[in-house]
Write a protein that holds these residues in place. Structure first.
Motif, short mmCIF file in Angstrom:
data_model
loop_
_atom_site.label_atom_id
_atom_site.label_comp_id
_atom_site.label_asym_id
_atom_site.label_seq_id
_atom_site.Cartn_x
_atom_site.Cartn_y
_atom_site.Cartn_z
N GLU A 193 0.83 -1.19 0.00
CA GLU A 193 0.00 0.00 0.00
C GLU A 193 0.87 1.25 0.00
N VAL A 195 0.75 5.81 -0.07
CA VAL A 195 0.01 7.06 -0.05
C VAL A 195 0.60 7.94 -1.14
N SER A 214 -14.96 9.91 -1.95
CA SER A 214 -14.39 8.55 -2.02
C SER A 214 -13.01 8.55 -2.67
N GLU A 217 -10.95 9.16 0.32
CA GLU A 217 -11.16 8.34 1.51
C GLU A 217 -11.01 6.85 1.24
N GLN A 218 -11.28 6.46 -0.01
CA GLN A 218 -11.24 5.03 -0.28
C GLN A 218 -9.92 4.61 -0.95
N THR A 219 -9.81 3.30 -1.13
CA THR A 219 -8.57 2.75 -1.67
C THR A 219 -8.75 2.36 -3.13
N GLN A 221 -6.97 0.20 -6.40
CA GLN A 221 -6.05 -0.90 -6.65
C GLN A 221 -5.45 -0.76 -8.05
N LYS A 299 -2.05 -1.23 -3.63
CA LYS A 299 -3.12 -0.25 -3.36
C LYS A 299 -2.60 1.18 -3.17
N HIS A 301 -3.73 5.09 -1.67
CA HIS A 301 -4.61 6.05 -1.00
C HIS A 301 -4.20 7.41 -1.50
N GLN A 303 -4.08 11.52 -1.21
CA GLN A 303 -4.12 12.54 -0.16
C GLN A 303 -3.91 13.88 -0.85
#
Lengths: 335, 249
Positions: A193, A195, A214, A217-219, A221, A299, A301, A303
């Protein structure tokens, strides 16, 4: 001839910092995916930042050296051996003619870089040594390396030679010697994962409130359909408040465009020059190396970062790189 | 094989320039809201000005339908003595430049003739285009080759021109399933657009013919046969002429 390809690996290409000035003719920039890793690799062998390196993807090549050479390996964490003995990344390595450098699979990350003192000597095409795979020009014959290919090294500069002599002396009769100092590298992908920061795109506000939420906030892939052209992501479908027909215009590396299926695509080094999908954001230059090292299935995320902070961070990293370069020169007694 | 003819292109009114960031290393300059000739001329004039007056830190500029995108190096544009954001500095420079481009400045354009062998193996979909539009094959060729097209920009693939000005009578939907490989030089119609595949690639356009000219050749000075701002006209040629056709430019 300097090296010979025994096995080519999955996608091994010659790349430099990119081909600029020809996007108006539809020519992609290309170039290395992880510029930070390449900058360090080139510094470790005393090269210019623009010197050509080999980019290895997921599974690296086996190479037979026909010449004594100074090399460095940076980027993703691959299993690397010289004559079946382990070699560490992020340091200068002197390797004797007749040795076999073997890259295995990537343990972490997706791409590694092999820099040699002087850089790889392939013809400059439109100011760059980068391979344009889609249009088949540049780099080594416009294609990925294949078994039997022979690559030539450009003549190393005086600092590279100074460094090579030091390591050669320490090697004695051994087939290779690796420096006992190194540049620590950060891994940004942890447990699959990462960021990744994003500057808001021109159409950010045209996405629904839920989609904007989303997105951060969401992940997401990384899909298996990701390559040097773009990273296709799967995750919550991002929807516009109303469908829009945009007029095609230039797109840059890091552009996150959203086609009608709502699944974002991060454009990378081999991106086309013009695009027409809504742009929800841009991955800033400083975080592109993180994306470049993500592999299918891993994954992301997102920001948010402001344009100001993104440019500040880039300028700070540039200062850090200059300090590292100076540090190397002092460490080996060049200055 | 192709000819150049020069005419005057004149900027009429000074457009309003709108600036927005394209990531952290680009400025997108918007010169209009719709795809039209006037906006296009302003795009070409601005690109030409930038080509002649590159500023320190500028990397390159890319013309679009209504935009000019200017790529820059934020590190070169950063001055440790002040706190001006590289993006703001780039915009200030471009804003000043936009004042320099006078509305009487004019540009010459080229007319490039592109020989096309229509139909047969080179244009497997020529019949489809004719049938769809209730035209004869000869009518399709005649309409397609008497129009003067404008090259709005080059993109999608190296040397690939976005042409404007196709006669609506030829509009044909794209193929329901795209071909995996379309030969270099293929001339096609997709919806309201016509274009030439500059390199071999997959694609969904209806292929009506092929040109022996190379639209892209990797090289230093002008890798692309066409440039934004050029005008294009197609000239029908026979299969024999195609075979003898000049492949280089």
């Amino acid at each position: 001839m300097s090296i010979e390809v025994i096995t080519p690996g999955l996608c091994t290409t010659v790349q430099d910092t990119g081909r600029f000035g020809f996007q108006q003719y539809g020519v992609s920039v290309s170039g290395v995916m992880d510029k930070q890793a390449v900058q360090i690799a080139n510094m470790l062998v005393g090269n210019q930042q623009t010197d050509a390196v080999l980019e290895l993807t997921m599974r690296g090549p086996s190479l037979l050296f026909h010449k004594d050479m100074l090399i460095a390996i940076c980027g993703g964490d691959f299993k690397v051996t010289i004559n079946d003995r382990s070699v560490l990344p992020n340091r200068a390595v002197w390797i004797r003619s007749g040795s076999i450098l073997k890259f295995g699979l990537a343990k972490e990350g997706c791409r590694a870089y092999l820099a040699v003192a002087g850089g790889w000597d392939v013809p400059l095409v439109m100011g760059s040594r980068s391979t344009n795979l889609r249009a088949s020009f540049g780099g080594f014959a416009g294609r990925m390396l294949a078994a039997g290919d022979k690559l030539v090294q450009s003549s190393p500069g005086s600092f590279s030679q100074f460094l090579a002599n030091q390591l050669e002396k320490k090697a004695g009769a051994a087939p290779f010697y690796q420096a006992n100092w190194f540049i620590p590298s950060n891994t940004f992908v942890k447990n699959g994962e990462a960021v990744v920061r994003v500057i808001q795109g021109e159409q950010f506000a045209d996405f629904t409130k839920e989609s904007r939420q989303s997105f951060f906030e969401q992940t997401f892939q990384v899909s298996t359909q990701s390559d040097r052209m773009g990273y296709r992501l799967t995750g919550p479908a991002l929807e516009l408040t109303q469908s829009m027909e945009l007029i095609s215009a230039a797109v840059t590396i890091g552009t996150i465009q959203v086609p009608p299926n709502g699944q974002p695509i991060i454009l990378m080094a081999d991106r086309q020059t013009i695009g027409g999908y809504p742009k929800i954001g841009y991955v800033p230059t400083i975080d592109l190396p993180i994306v470049a090292q993500l592999r299918p299935g891993e994954k992301i995320h997102f920001q948010e970062i402001s344009l100001r902070d993104a440019q500040k961070a880039l300028i700070e990293r540039d200062s850090l790189m200059k300090a590292i370069k100076l540090g190397i020169e002092v460490t080996v007694g060049w200055r | 094989m192709w000819q150049c003819r020069y005419s005057k292109m004149e900027g009429k009114t000074l457009p309003r320039y709108e600036f927005s960031p394209l990531g952290d290393s680009g400025v997108m300059v918007k010169l209009g809201e719709v795809i039209d000739q006037l906006t296009h001329e302003q795009v070409i004039l601005f690109c030409e000005y930038l080509q002649e007056h590159p500023f320190p830190g500028m990397i390159e500029s890319v013309p679009g339908f209504t935009t000019v995108t200017v790529y820059y190096d934020p590190i070169t544009l950063f001055d440790p003595l002040d706190d001006i954001l590289p993006y703001d500095r780039a915009v200030a420079i471009l804003e000043q430049m936009s004042q320099q481009i006078s509305n009487t400045h004019s540009k010459e354009y080229r007319l490039v003739e592109i020989p096309v062998c229509y139909g047969g193996n080179f244009g497997p979909d020529l019949e489809v285009v004719a049938k769809q539009n209730g035209l004869s094959i000869e009518e399709v060729i005649s309409i397609h080759s008497t129009t003067e097209y404008l090259v709005y920009m080059i993109g999608f693939a190296p040397g690939f021109p976005y042409l404007g000005g196709m006669d609506e009578r030829l509009a044909t939907p794209r193929r329901s399933s795209p071909r995996l490989s379309i030969p270099m030089g293929s001339v096609g119609i997709g919806g309201l657009q016509t274009g030439i595949y500059s390199i071999e690639s997959p694609g969904g356009w209806q292929i009506i013919g092929r040109t022996p000219l190379r639209l892209f050749q990797a090289g230093e000075s002008s890798p692309s046969l066409l440039c934004a701002g050029d005008k294009v006209r197609f000239r029908p040629i026979s299969e024999r002429e195609y075979e003898n056709g000049e492949k280089v430019y």
